[in-house]
Design a protein around this motif. Structure first.
Motif, short mmCIF file in Angstrom:
data_model
loop_
_atom_site.label_atom_id
_atom_site.label_comp_id
_atom_site.label_asym_id
_atom_site.label_seq_id
_atom_site.Cartn_x
_atom_site.Cartn_y
_atom_site.Cartn_z
N THR A 184 0.93 -1.19 -0.12
CA THR A 184 0.12 0.06 -0.01
C THR A 184 0.81 1.23 -0.01
OG1 THR A 184 -2.04 1.11 1.02
CG2 THR A 184 -0.20 0.16 2.62
N GLU A 185 0.33 2.39 -0.48
CA GLU A 185 1.03 3.68 -0.52
C GLU A 185 0.24 4.59 0.38
OE1 GLU A 185 1.77 6.98 -3.72
OE2 GLU A 185 2.81 5.17 -4.14
N LEU A 186 0.87 5.14 1.38
CA LEU A 186 0.40 5.99 2.31
C LEU A 186 0.25 7.44 1.71
CD1 LEU A 186 2.51 5.07 5.58
CD2 LEU A 186 0.39 3.99 4.95
N ALA A 187 -0.60 8.21 2.55
CA ALA A 187 -0.94 9.44 1.94
C ALA A 187 0.32 10.14 1.58
CB ALA A 187 -1.87 10.22 2.77
N SER A 188 1.55 10.17 2.44
CA SER A 188 2.76 10.78 2.42
C SER A 188 3.56 10.27 0.75
CB SER A 188 3.52 10.47 3.54
OG SER A 188 3.98 9.07 3.77
N GLY A 189 3.09 9.25 0.41
CA GLY A 189 3.78 8.72 -0.84
C GLY A 189 4.71 7.54 -0.17
N LEU A 190 4.87 7.13 0.95
CA LEU A 190 5.71 6.14 1.58
C LEU A 190 5.02 4.55 1.21
CD1 LEU A 190 7.89 4.45 3.06
CD2 LEU A 190 6.61 5.26 5.12
N ARG A 191 5.51 3.99 0.53
CA ARG A 191 5.03 2.67 0.01
C ARG A 191 5.46 1.43 1.09
NH1 ARG A 191 6.31 1.04 -6.15
NH2 ARG A 191 5.29 3.12 -6.25
N LEU A 192 4.59 0.73 1.66
CA LEU A 192 4.85 -0.06 2.50
C LEU A 192 4.50 -1.54 1.83
CD1 LEU A 192 3.31 1.14 5.82
CD2 LEU A 192 5.55 1.40 4.94
N ARG A 193 5.25 -2.70 1.85
CA ARG A 193 4.87 -3.97 1.43
C ARG A 193 5.65 -5.08 2.22
NH1 ARG A 193 8.49 -3.51 -3.83
NH2 ARG A 193 7.52 -5.69 -4.29
N GLY A 194 4.87 -6.20 2.08
CA GLY A 194 5.48 -7.60 3.04
C GLY A 194 4.86 -8.75 2.51
N VAL A 195 5.02 -9.57 3.15
CA VAL A 195 4.41 -11.05 2.90
C VAL A 195 3.82 -11.55 4.05
CG1 VAL A 195 4.72 -13.35 2.04
CG2 VAL A 195 6.05 -11.38 0.90
N ILE A 196 2.60 -11.67 4.26
CA ILE A 196 1.95 -12.25 5.31
C ILE A 196 1.73 -13.81 5.29
CG2 ILE A 196 -0.05 -12.34 6.86
CD1 ILE A 196 -0.82 -9.42 5.71
N ASP A 197 2.18 -14.50 6.34
CA ASP A 197 2.22 -15.97 6.30
C ASP A 197 0.57 -16.53 6.13
OD1 ASP A 197 4.84 -16.03 6.55
OD2 ASP A 197 4.91 -16.61 8.77
N ARG A 198 -0.28 -16.00 6.94
CA ARG A 198 -1.55 -16.42 6.83
C ARG A 198 -2.43 -15.59 7.28
NH1 ARG A 198 -2.33 -20.77 10.87
NH2 ARG A 198 -3.83 -19.67 12.08
N VAL A 199 -3.84 -15.47 6.70
CA VAL A 199 -4.78 -14.48 7.00
C VAL A 199 -6.09 -15.40 7.32
CG1 VAL A 199 -6.12 -12.61 6.31
CG2 VAL A 199 -3.76 -12.51 5.92
N ASP A 200 -6.59 -15.37 8.48
CA ASP A 200 -7.77 -16.07 8.93
C ASP A 200 -8.95 -14.85 9.00
OD1 ASP A 200 -6.30 -18.31 8.96
OD2 ASP A 200 -6.10 -17.85 11.06
N VAL A 201 -9.81 -15.22 8.57
CA VAL A 201 -11.06 -14.26 8.65
C VAL A 201 -12.37 -15.15 9.06
CG1 VAL A 201 -12.72 -12.99 7.34
CG2 VAL A 201 -10.27 -13.04 6.42
N ALA A 202 -12.81 -14.51 10.29
CA ALA A 202 -14.01 -15.17 10.81
C ALA A 202 -15.39 -14.83 10.12
CB ALA A 202 -14.26 -14.52 12.31
N PRO A 203 -16.30 -15.62 10.28
CA PRO A 203 -17.69 -15.50 9.65
C PRO A 203 -18.22 -14.03 9.85
CG PRO A 203 -17.74 -17.67 10.76
CD PRO A 203 -16.18 -16.87 11.34
N THR A 204 -17.74 -13.42 10.91
CA THR A 204 -18.37 -11.99 11.50
C THR A 204 -17.47 -11.00 10.55
OG1 THR A 204 -16.83 -12.05 13.30
CG2 THR A 204 -19.09 -12.87 13.53
N GLY A 205 -16.52 -11.38 9.94
CA GLY A 205 -15.33 -10.43 8.98
C GLY A 205 -14.29 -10.02 10.02
N GLU A 206 -14.00 -10.60 11.01
CA GLU A 206 -12.87 -10.13 11.96
C GLU A 206 -11.65 -10.57 11.38
OE1 GLU A 206 -14.00 -9.49 16.27
OE2 GLU A 206 -14.82 -11.59 15.60
N VAL A 207 -10.57 -10.13 11.23
CA VAL A 207 -9.31 -10.55 10.66
C VAL A 207 -8.35 -11.04 11.64
CG1 VAL A 207 -7.63 -9.98 8.86
CG2 VAL A 207 -9.75 -9.23 8.48
N ARG A 208 -7.74 -12.07 11.48
CA ARG A 208 -6.73 -12.32 12.34
C ARG A 208 -5.05 -12.72 11.56
NH1 ARG A 208 -6.90 -17.80 15.91
NH2 ARG A 208 -7.10 -18.76 13.78
N ILE A 209 -4.32 -12.03 11.76
CA ILE A 209 -3.02 -12.19 10.98
C ILE A 209 -2.11 -12.89 11.68
CG2 ILE A 209 -0.86 -10.92 10.24
CD1 ILE A 209 -2.60 -8.55 9.65
N VAL A 210 -1.29 -13.93 11.08
CA VAL A 210 -0.74 -15.05 11.77
C VAL A 210 0.68 -15.21 11.00
CG1 VAL A 210 -0.49 -17.34 12.29
CG2 VAL A 210 -2.79 -16.64 12.27
#
Length: 342
Positions: A184-210
């Motif tokens: 993603t690119e922040l409003a300042s122009g700084l670009r952030l990037r990375g690799v997430i091992d696992r993303v879980d999403v609950a039926p309610t839409g809540e997100v867990r990053i693992v």
């Protein structure tokens, strides 16, 4: 709370709720790997958790890895981590009932051969005196020291994979994403990037990053440093999807610990301010060519001692244009330390 990535009757596709903002990659983004051979110097264009940590640890290390792109020798520990990550990712290809310890361990030889095929230099980790390499075929056919070292190393990987089953139950998980590249690119122009091992999403839409770690959990007084990477990912997800992850979870396979943290917006805003300050310091060092070493106990593990002034070495000629130094406006000093940024 049980997190699931798909609604009942879903297809289980890896293209989950976050995939519109990212693409899947295997194990590690190529931009995160030090160059294996001669590389063209480049100006920093984005920030990842690992490179941000490099700069905070030692600005000169950041320069060697990002600008000079100096090659680094593979390590057995890091390569074992890559292998274990690949196995845990591939295990979720199987139906839930088949995600068992034997199934996971059976994936190790094939994933090692695949890793070795993509990065032949890894064979040097187990090379014998004659310079032979160590694939799984060698382990079966060669009774030498190289094969023995490889066999021991693979058993250590098996132990880490098996321990994971004592910490999480993969039969109850359907990840929304695995090895997800996010940017993603922040409003300042700084670009952030990375690799997430696992993303879980609950039926309610809540997100867990693992995130899986093959080492041991840090002592409590050092847990904030360990959570920096996770808060970085949470910030990226928040800016991409306007959703603050419900939980950040670090799974330490080396010690059998699970560290969790539930972030709030204030946490992520603090991380954002910190990253802006870091980026200002990185831009200043890039312009002036002033990259100072910062001696710590970790220097003993550094591959670049031969070109580090702290060890009597001389860095390569700075490959980028240099402009006159200007007063620093940020809150990060030339050693990568944060002043007044929480």
């Amino acid at each position: 709370m049980v997190f699931r990535s798909r609604p009942p009757g879903g297809s289980g596709s890896r293209r989950g709720p976050l995939s519109v903002a990212g693409r899947r990659v295997s194990v590690m983004s190529t931009s995160e790997q030090p160059a294996a051979g001669p590389a063209v110097a480049r100006t920093p264009m984005s920030l990842s958790p690992s490179r941000a940590s490099d700069f905070m640890q030692c600005p000169l290390l950041y320069r060697f890895r990002v600008i000079d792109r100096l090659p680094e020798k593979p390590s057995a520990a890091a390569t074992r981590g890559t292998l274990v990550h690949a196995v845990l990712e591939r295990l979720f290809d199987a139906p839930a009932a088949e995600r068992t310890p034997p199934r996971a361990k059976s994936l190790i030889p094939g994933q090692w051969d695949r890793l070795l095929a993509s990065r032949p230099e890894l064979g040097e980790l187990f090379a014998d005196a004659a310079g032979g390499e160590a694939g799984t075929e060698l382990a079966a056919a060669d009774g030498g020291a190289a094969a023995e070292r490889l066999a021991t190393w693979l058993l250590e990987a098996e132990a880490l994979v098996e321990r994971w089953f004592t910490l999480e139950d993969p039969t109850r998980l359907e990840p929304a994403e695995r090895e997800l590249f996010v940017e993603t690119e922040l409003a300042s122009g700084l670009r952030l990037r990375g690799v997430i091992d696992r993303v879980d999403v609950a039926p309610t839409g809540e997100v867990r990053i693992v995130d899986y770690k093959t080492g041991k959990a840090p002592r409590p007084e050092y847990s904030e440093g360990a959570l920096f990477q996770m808060k970085f990912y949470a910030l990226v997800v928040w800016r991409l999807k306007n959703v603050v992850p419900r939980r950040l979870q670090l799974v330490y396979l080396g010690s059998g610990d699970v560290l969790t943290y539930d972030p709030v917006e204030a946490d992520l805003l603090r991380v954002e301010r910190k990253l802006h300050a870091l980026w200002d310091a990185i831009k200043l060092a890039t312009e002036t060519g002033e990259w100072r070493p910062r001696p710590t106990k970790l220097c003993g593990w550094c591959d670049h001692q031969a070109v580090c002034p702290e060890f009597g070495g001389t860095p390569p000629v700075y490959p980028l244009p240099v402009v006159p130094a200007r007063p620093a406006a940020g809150a990060v000093d030339g050693q990568g330390r944060m002043d007044g940024v929480d």
